[in-house]
Design an enzyme around this catalytic site. Structure first.
Site, PDB file in Angstrom:
ATOM      1  N   ARG A  64      10.582  26.348  62.925  1.00  0.00           N
ATOM      2  CA  ARG A  64      11.492  25.368  63.541  1.00  0.00           C
ATOM      3  C   ARG A  64      12.769  25.164  62.731  1.00  0.00           C
ATOM      4  O   ARG A  64      13.791  24.741  63.281  1.00  0.00           O
ATOM      5  CB  ARG A  64      10.763  24.032  63.794  1.00  0.00           C
ATOM      6  CG  ARG A  64      11.627  22.996  64.476  1.00  0.00           C
ATOM      7  CD  ARG A  64      10.878  21.949  65.319  1.00  0.00           C
ATOM      8  NE  ARG A  64       9.551  21.641  64.867  1.00  0.00           N
ATOM      9  CZ  ARG A  64       9.258  20.815  63.869  1.00  0.00           C
ATOM     10  NH1 ARG A  64      10.217  20.202  63.207  1.00  0.00           N
ATOM     11  NH2 ARG A  64       8.005  20.596  63.524  1.00  0.00           N
ATOM     12  N   TYR A 117      30.507  22.234  82.505  1.00  0.00           N
ATOM     13  CA  TYR A 117      29.252  22.741  83.061  1.00  0.00           C
ATOM     14  C   TYR A 117      28.431  21.543  83.569  1.00  0.00           C
ATOM     15  O   TYR A 117      28.413  20.486  82.935  1.00  0.00           O
ATOM     16  CB  TYR A 117      28.519  23.493  81.940  1.00  0.00           C
ATOM     17  CG  TYR A 117      27.120  23.907  82.302  1.00  0.00           C
ATOM     18  CD1 TYR A 117      26.892  24.909  83.236  1.00  0.00           C
ATOM     19  CD2 TYR A 117      26.025  23.296  81.711  1.00  0.00           C
ATOM     20  CE1 TYR A 117      25.606  25.283  83.568  1.00  0.00           C
ATOM     21  CE2 TYR A 117      24.738  23.670  82.036  1.00  0.00           C
ATOM     22  CZ  TYR A 117      24.529  24.667  82.974  1.00  0.00           C
ATOM     23  OH  TYR A 117      23.270  25.025  83.298  1.00  0.00           O
ATOM     24  N   ASP A 189      33.071  24.742  73.871  1.00  0.00           N
ATOM     25  CA  ASP A 189      32.052  25.600  74.483  1.00  0.00           C
ATOM     26  C   ASP A 189      32.730  26.932  74.809  1.00  0.00           C
ATOM     27  O   ASP A 189      33.608  27.005  75.672  1.00  0.00           O
ATOM     28  CB  ASP A 189      31.523  24.914  75.755  1.00  0.00           C
ATOM     29  CG  ASP A 189      30.438  25.724  76.467  1.00  0.00           C
ATOM     30  OD1 ASP A 189      30.446  26.967  76.355  1.00  0.00           O
ATOM     31  OD2 ASP A 189      29.601  25.112  77.157  1.00  0.00           O
ATOM     32  N   LYS A 214      24.234  33.755  78.662  1.00  0.00           N
ATOM     33  CA  LYS A 214      25.240  34.372  79.515  1.00  0.00           C
ATOM     34  C   LYS A 214      25.747  35.668  78.881  1.00  0.00           C
ATOM     35  O   LYS A 214      24.971  36.569  78.684  1.00  0.00           O
ATOM     36  CB  LYS A 214      26.353  33.361  79.784  1.00  0.00           C
ATOM     37  CG  LYS A 214      25.849  31.936  80.112  1.00  0.00           C
ATOM     38  CD  LYS A 214      25.153  31.810  81.444  1.00  0.00           C
ATOM     39  CE  LYS A 214      24.443  30.480  81.672  1.00  0.00           C
ATOM     40  NZ  LYS A 214      25.272  29.275  81.524  1.00  0.00           N
TER      41      LYS A 214
HETATM   42  C1  LIG Z   1      25.060  27.884  81.379  1.00  0.00           C
HETATM   43  C2  LIG Z   1      26.007  27.076  80.597  1.00  0.00           C
HETATM   44  C3  LIG Z   1      25.556  26.087  79.705  1.00  0.00           C
HETATM   45  C4  LIG Z   1      24.086  25.756  79.537  1.00  0.00           C
HETATM   46  O1  LIG Z   1      23.397  26.827  78.948  1.00  0.00           O
HETATM   47  P1  LIG Z   1      21.811  27.109  79.170  1.00  0.00           P
HETATM   48  O2  LIG Z   1      21.594  28.327  78.334  1.00  0.00           O
HETATM   49  O3  LIG Z   1      21.617  27.344  80.640  1.00  0.00           O
HETATM   50  O4  LIG Z   1      21.101  25.915  78.684  1.00  0.00           O
HETATM   51  C5  LIG Z   1      26.498  25.414  78.958  1.00  0.00           C
HETATM   52  N1  LIG Z   1      27.820  25.652  79.086  1.00  0.00           N
HETATM   53  C6  LIG Z   1      28.291  26.587  79.952  1.00  0.00           C
HETATM   54  C7  LIG Z   1      29.765  26.798  80.050  1.00  0.00           C
HETATM   55  C8  LIG Z   1      27.415  27.323  80.732  1.00  0.00           C
HETATM   56  O5  LIG Z   1      27.891  28.222  81.594  1.00  0.00           O
END
Ligand SMILES: *Cc1c(COP(=O)(O)O)cnc(C)c1O
Length: 409
Positions: A64, A117, A189, A214
């Site tokens: 962890r 998001y 982000d 992604k």
């Molecule tokens: C998908 C996404 C998230 C969340 O990510 P997860 O891996 O689905 O928890 C956060 N920010 C953006 C811009 C995203 O496209």
């Protein structure tokens, strides 16, 4: 290459994405590092075990708080982002909540961009106040608006750029200047760009977060998140946010798959960007299309900022069809190759409808206020032959045209 890549920032991006932080000679010459399936790590002595807990010895304790296989990927990603240290988590939301829960407390304020998001928006809009945290939303396409809104209780400023789903661009350097002047921590982000296209830390951001689900992993076969920042911040987020607050620990296998995906990141991002640029241009001239949002289009309102901030314009395209949501639904159902699904950055071209899917966390009037319409369609342009992607999309639009729906609005 081996060891030399560990201390050399001089290698190119692709070379570092493949070699950084791993020497095969450390593990019997294995070209790929082992996957360490171990929840706990034996201490050489009781004294050293204590030192690890006290932070005086950096050896491993328990999965962890760290794992040697995960550690390789964390360091590699940190170097690619131009940051001191990295932390992987079990999802993007795990990374975002680990950062926010570590940094914010009762009475603190977070100011976020208007477009986020869907789940990040919901966390701030619906849940932050339950913990005594005030969240406000400001149009961060203009740093002056942040300067007006920021105050002494603003601990965190948060944005995505390009923003999911409408592709608005935030001026990272401009926002960073405002944050620095007010002592706020600036979180970006970077999911849509990855460090191959944009490095927010080099432009003044303090913390980068990712949904590594992604583009970073790139194959739609895992969930993962990442945080990159100074060693001091990462230690805090690891030992408080993940270890003691959300427990959003990445599995060894998922970290391994993420590392494997990252080896082809530059190739994939180049292809995603090329195909998306071509598609955006074709769609912009199509008579069923009301508007196309893609930073690479010359008439995109922030095209010049995008050119300064991004190495290429990425693989995401947003569009509005004439006839709004009903046309969008018909369009998605008419596609044969392109898949209707949420998520993005995969090899497969994916299309989805933010208002009813990823961004249904916004109330209808909030969507209007926060800058995207109910008719918006989001396309994640994949790695198939471009001609096949274009043909499938144009055929679906043709069918829509024949049905006469788009003309009715
Ligand atoms: C998908 C996404 C998230 C969340 O990510 P997860 O891996 O689905 O928890 C956060 N920010 C953006 C811009 C995203 O496209």
């Amino acid at each position: 290459m081996g060891k030399s890549t560990n201390d050399a920032r001089t290698f190119g991006f692709s070379t570092r994405a493949i070699h950084d932080g791993y020497d095969p000679q450390d593990y019997h010459g294995a070209l790929n590092p082992p996957v360490f399936l171990s929840s706990t790590f034996a201490f050489p002595s009781a004294e050293q075990g204590g030192q690890r807990f006290a932070g005086e010895d950096r050896g491993f304790i328990y999965h962890r708080v760290g794992n040697p296989g995960v550690d390789i990927v964390e360091r590699r990603l940190a170097h690619l982002e131009g940051g001191e240290a990295g932390l992987l988590t079990s999802s993007g939301m795990g990374a975002i909540t680990a950062v926010l829960w570590t940094m914010l407390g009762q009475g603190d304020e977070i100011i976020a961009d208007k477009t986020l998001y869907g789940c990040t928006f919901s966390l701030l809009r619906h849940h932050a106040e339950r913990f005594g945290i005030k969240a406000r939303f400001v149009d961060m396409t203009d740093p002056a608006k942040l300067a007006e809104a920021i105050g002494p209780s603003t601990k965190i400023v948060y944005c995505e750029t390009p923003a999911n789903p409408n592709m608005r661009i935030c001026d990272i350097a401009g926002l960073s200047d405002v944050c620095t002047a007010h002592g706020a921590t600036f979180v970006v982000d970077n999911t849509y760009c990855t460090p191959y296209l944009q490095r927010p830390l080099e432009l003044g951001a303090d913390i980068v977060v990712h949904s590594a689900t992604k583009y970073l992993s790139g194959h739609g076969d895992l969930l993962a998140g990442a945080v990159v920042a100074s060693r001091e911040i990462i230690d805090k987020v690891r030992f408080v946010g993940v270890k003691e607050m959300n427990g959003a620990v990445i599995s060894s296998f998922d970290a391994y798959l993420l590392m494997r995906g990252m080896k082809t990141l530059s190739l994939r991002m180049d292809r995603h960007s090329q195909s998306a640029s071509r598609l955006a241009r074709v769609l912009a001239g199509h008579d069923t299309v009301e508007a196309v949002y893609y930073p690479g289009l010359e008439d995109f309102p922030q095209h010049d900022l995008a050119k300064r901030q991004m190495a290429a314009f990425g693989g995401m395209v947003a569009l509005e069809l004439k006839g709004g949501f009903e046309s969008g639904r018909r369009f998605m159902d008419a596609l044969k190759l392109v898949t209707t699904a949420v998520s993005l950055g995969d090899a497969e071209t994916l299309v989805q409808h933010p208002a009813s899917m990823t961004h249904s966390t916004y109330a209808p009037e909030e969507r209007a206020r926060h800058g995207f319409t109910d008719g918006l369609i989001r396309i994640s342009v994949g790695l198939e032959d471009y001609a096949d992607i274009e043909a499938d999309i144009l055929e679906a639009l043709e069918r829509l045209n024949r049905s006469g729906l788009s003309a009715s609005a």
